[in-house]
Design a protein around this motif. Sequence first.
Motif, PDB file in Angstrom:
ATOM      1  N   GLY A  11      29.101 -20.360 -30.482  1.00 44.32           N
ATOM      2  CA  GLY A  11      28.529 -19.201 -29.806  1.00 44.32           C
ATOM      3  C   GLY A  11      28.793 -19.157 -28.318  1.00 44.32           C
ATOM      4  N   SER A  71      31.716 -16.732 -27.616  1.00 41.73           N
ATOM      5  CA  SER A  71      31.274 -15.361 -27.831  1.00 41.73           C
ATOM      6  C   SER A  71      30.383 -14.887 -26.682  1.00 41.73           C
ATOM      7  CB  SER A  71      30.513 -15.263 -29.162  1.00 41.73           C
ATOM      8  OG  SER A  71      30.001 -13.958 -29.355  1.00 41.73           O
ATOM      9  N   ALA A  96      24.430  -5.388 -31.534  1.00 42.75           N
ATOM     10  CA  ALA A  96      25.070  -6.267 -32.513  1.00 42.75           C
ATOM     11  C   ALA A  96      25.396  -7.628 -31.911  1.00 42.75           C
ATOM     12  CB  ALA A  96      26.339  -5.599 -33.037  1.00 42.75           C
ATOM     13  N   HIS A  97      25.887  -7.638 -30.675  1.00 41.84           N
ATOM     14  CA  HIS A  97      26.241  -8.926 -30.066  1.00 41.84           C
ATOM     15  C   HIS A  97      25.013  -9.745 -29.712  1.00 41.84           C
ATOM     16  CE1 HIS A  97      28.091 -11.600 -26.905  1.00 41.84           C
ATOM     17  NE2 HIS A  97      28.830 -11.823 -27.974  1.00 41.84           N
ATOM     18  N   HIS A 139      23.867 -11.366 -32.786  1.00 37.92           N
ATOM     19  CA  HIS A 139      24.771 -12.472 -33.119  1.00 37.92           C
ATOM     20  C   HIS A 139      24.432 -13.718 -32.301  1.00 37.92           C
ATOM     21  CE1 HIS A 139      28.401 -14.814 -33.727  1.00 37.92           C
ATOM     22  NE2 HIS A 139      28.623 -14.795 -32.426  1.00 37.92           N
ATOM     23  N   LEU A 140      24.154 -13.557 -31.009  1.00 40.06           N
ATOM     24  CA  LEU A 140      23.783 -14.693 -30.173  1.00 40.06           C
ATOM     25  C   LEU A 140      22.453 -15.293 -30.611  1.00 40.06           C
ATOM     26  CD1 LEU A 140      24.784 -13.429 -26.609  1.00 40.06           C
ATOM     27  CD2 LEU A 140      26.053 -14.977 -28.105  1.00 40.06           C
ATOM     28  N   ALA A 144      21.243 -15.313 -33.616  1.00 39.15           N
ATOM     29  CA  ALA A 144      21.374 -15.980 -34.913  1.00 39.15           C
ATOM     30  C   ALA A 144      22.222 -17.234 -34.839  1.00 39.15           C
ATOM     31  CB  ALA A 144      21.995 -15.020 -35.933  1.00 39.15           C
ATOM     32  N   THR A 145      22.907 -17.477 -33.732  1.00 39.54           N
ATOM     33  CA  THR A 145      23.737 -18.671 -33.593  1.00 39.54           C
ATOM     34  C   THR A 145      22.879 -19.816 -33.104  1.00 39.54           C
ATOM     35  OG1 THR A 145      25.617 -17.280 -33.005  1.00 39.54           O
ATOM     36  CG2 THR A 145      25.802 -19.631 -32.540  1.00 39.54           C
TER      37      THR A 145
END
Length: 262
Positions: A82, A85, A132-133, A136-137, A139-140
């Motif tokens: 992550g 990202s 969305a990003h 994602h962060l 959930a990482t």
Amino acid sequence: MGWTKPRTPTTPAAPWYARTATAAGRPAVLAATLLMSMPGEYHVAKFAGWTDPWAYGMPFSLSAYAGIAAVVAATRPKGARGRFSATAGAAFAIVLALAAQVVAHLVNTGHMDHNQAWLIAITSMVPPAVLAHLLHLAATPVPTEAPAAEPAPAPVTVQRAPAAAPPMPAQAPAAVQQAPAPALPAPAAIVYQDPRCAAVRPLYDTGTRPSTSAMRAALITAGHGRVGDSTIRGVIRAEIEQHEPHLAQLPPALPMAAGQNP
């Protein structure tokens, strides 16, 4: 002549006014830049077709997104999942914020027409892309570093003195005198896996099984520091009596008197 530890060079502390300006200037600059960026991002949202009060969400989306992505990129260790990202997201957020300011000022000064399909399309994609990003962060997972294992102590070899032969009776008649007992062979050297056993083993030579407080005092005197009761009884004493089982049958010694250094 004793050995003196070399002094390591230290960086001189900054003056108090420099520290004060740095501590107070950071939040002030952050607030000023956020306030100056909000009108341009707001106008870009209006150009894309958002009406009030929804257009006010664009400054918060871009500014908060840039800050969160930058913090995540800086706090995650190198190579962690992550981190790349988050770094890319922070760079993308900065580019979006810069582009919003440039577009808003170009439109307001008449150098650009805001009614363009590509501008409206790109601006419309910003909120869902940011959401969305960020998900994602979130959930990482953040990796946690396991503590380094303490190296096992080197084994210690202790040579025990041979057991003394029983004394002969005094003034025994010559006719009944027996041949002298053969010399007992020296016992094999004991190899302790825990070197702290060597500091505790001499306490058994008094003919008693030493108490926990006496063993702790011997360890402190030998420079091993303060050791917990469970380690003294379950590790050090257990290894000593494993090599010499007869020591476990000795009568217990009296504990150290109160007031002594345990």
